[in-house]
Design a protein around this motif. Structure first.
Motif, PDB file in Angstrom:
ATOM      1  N   ASP A 188      -6.029  49.028  25.145  1.00 46.48           N
ATOM      2  CA  ASP A 188      -6.109  48.040  26.130  1.00 46.48           C
ATOM      3  C   ASP A 188      -5.573  46.850  25.660  1.00 46.48           C
ATOM      4  O   ASP A 188      -5.377  45.908  26.736  1.00 46.48           O
ATOM      5  N   ARG A 189      -5.272  46.661  24.395  1.00 43.54           N
ATOM      6  CA  ARG A 189      -4.609  45.502  24.088  1.00 43.54           C
ATOM      7  C   ARG A 189      -3.156  44.968  24.066  1.00 43.54           C
ATOM      8  O   ARG A 189      -2.389  45.834  23.580  1.00 43.54           O
ATOM      9  N   VAL A 190      -2.807  44.141  24.896  1.00 42.64           N
ATOM     10  CA  VAL A 190      -1.324  43.966  25.105  1.00 42.64           C
ATOM     11  C   VAL A 190      -0.812  42.981  24.117  1.00 42.64           C
ATOM     12  O   VAL A 190      -1.098  42.012  23.865  1.00 42.64           O
ATOM     13  N   ILE A 191       0.300  43.781  23.308  1.00 38.85           N
ATOM     14  CA  ILE A 191       0.727  42.898  22.266  1.00 38.85           C
ATOM     15  C   ILE A 191       1.835  41.991  22.789  1.00 38.85           C
ATOM     16  O   ILE A 191       1.857  40.591  22.504  1.00 38.85           O
ATOM     17  N   ARG A 192       2.738  42.398  23.578  1.00 41.92           N
ATOM     18  CA  ARG A 192       3.659  41.559  24.430  1.00 41.92           C
ATOM     19  C   ARG A 192       3.932  42.451  25.741  1.00 41.92           C
ATOM     20  O   ARG A 192       4.085  43.485  25.983  1.00 41.92           O
ATOM     21  N   ALA A 193       3.850  41.395  26.876  1.00 43.91           N
ATOM     22  CA  ALA A 193       3.969  41.730  27.977  1.00 43.91           C
ATOM     23  C   ALA A 193       5.434  42.297  28.383  1.00 43.91           C
ATOM     24  O   ALA A 193       6.414  41.379  27.583  1.00 43.91           O
ATOM     25  N   ALA A 194       5.820  42.919  29.239  1.00 43.79           N
ATOM     26  CA  ALA A 194       7.318  43.558  29.446  1.00 43.79           C
ATOM     27  C   ALA A 194       7.971  42.385  30.482  1.00 43.79           C
ATOM     28  O   ALA A 194       7.115  41.911  31.437  1.00 43.79           O
ATOM     29  N   ARG A 195       9.004  41.881  29.971  1.00 46.45           N
ATOM     30  CA  ARG A 195       9.791  40.746  30.871  1.00 46.45           C
ATOM     31  C   ARG A 195      10.625  41.373  31.750  1.00 46.45           C
ATOM     32  O   ARG A 195      11.484  42.337  31.467  1.00 46.45           O
ATOM     33  N   VAL A 196      10.432  41.126  33.120  1.00 46.06           N
ATOM     34  CA  VAL A 196      10.770  42.143  34.199  1.00 46.06           C
ATOM     35  C   VAL A 196      11.705  41.178  35.241  1.00 46.06           C
ATOM     36  O   VAL A 196      10.930  39.940  35.197  1.00 46.06           O
TER      37      VAL A 196
END
Length: 217
Positions: free
Chosen positions: A202-210
């Motif tokens: 559940d830990r986001v390392i990097r959010a997707a850039r969209v």
């Protein structure tokens, strides 16, 4: 038939003192009941029957008391020390279990942090591979094999890649660099993935850039 003589009859009766002393047996079998009574008593004793005047033995008989006159006996002192040792052992066991659980959590966090550090260092190369794939660049078989191995290596350590065109926009997972109005859009969706996102569990390392396609107001 002879005439009844009461004097002769009274003279024939046994003397009362002799009868009381047991020297003369009574007539008509009056003394035969006594042996049966003695036999019954002996039978009862043989079978272990308890006599009415005997008190039952209590379970405490023969057992040493833990204290006498408010002072502990050697047995009582031994029981006290055993209880103290048991309590101390239980405390030590609880502390060890807590320590073991904390150690496992610390090791898991350290493991994840190591994976994150490696992933962060490799992100630029992974982004370049994704751009080549998306834009249809030529990739020879050797390069494709290397890229596939890199993806599988991160998957092995629980790294999940996300960010696909057409999926619902989620501000907790997506970083919108642009909102593009779309008359056909009923809700905000991902229109273009600029950089893929990565997470571990559940830990986001990097959010997707969209780029987000949003309904027109």
């Amino acid at each position: 038939m002879s005439e009844f003589n009461k004097d002769d009859y009274l003279n024939d009766l046994p003397d009362a003192d002799e009868l009381a002393a047991g020297q003369v047996a009574p007539e008509d079998g009056a003394g035969e009941a006594q042996p049966e009574s003695n036999n019954d008593a002996q039978s009862g004793e043989a079978q272990g029957e308890q006599r009415p005047n005997e008190e039952p033995a209590t379970p405490e008989e023969g057992e040493e008391a833990d204290s006498v006159d408010g002072k502990l006996t050697p047995l009582g002192q031994a029981k006290k020390e055993a209880a103290e040792y048991l309590e101390a052992l239980q405390r030590e066991r609880a502390e060890f279990i807590n320590y073991r659980n904390r150690t496992k959590k610390d090791m898991e966090r350290a493991r994840q942090q190591g994976i994150i550090d490696v992933l962060a260092a490799e992100l630029p190369a992974l982004d370049d591979i994704d751009r080549i794939r998306e834009h249809g660049g030529e990739m020879d078989e050797s390069f494709q094999a290397v890229a596939a191995k890199i993806d599988k290596a991160f998957e092995k350590f629980g790294v999940e890649k996300f960010g696909v065109k057409g999926e619902d926009f989620d501000p907790t997972r997506h970083d919108a660099i642009l909102h593009k109005p779309d008359p056909q859009a009923e809700k905000a969706t991902v229109d273009t993935v600029v950089e893929a996102g990565y997470r571990i569990g559940d830990r986001v390392i990097r959010a997707a850039r969209v780029v987000v396609a949003s309904p027109q107001e």
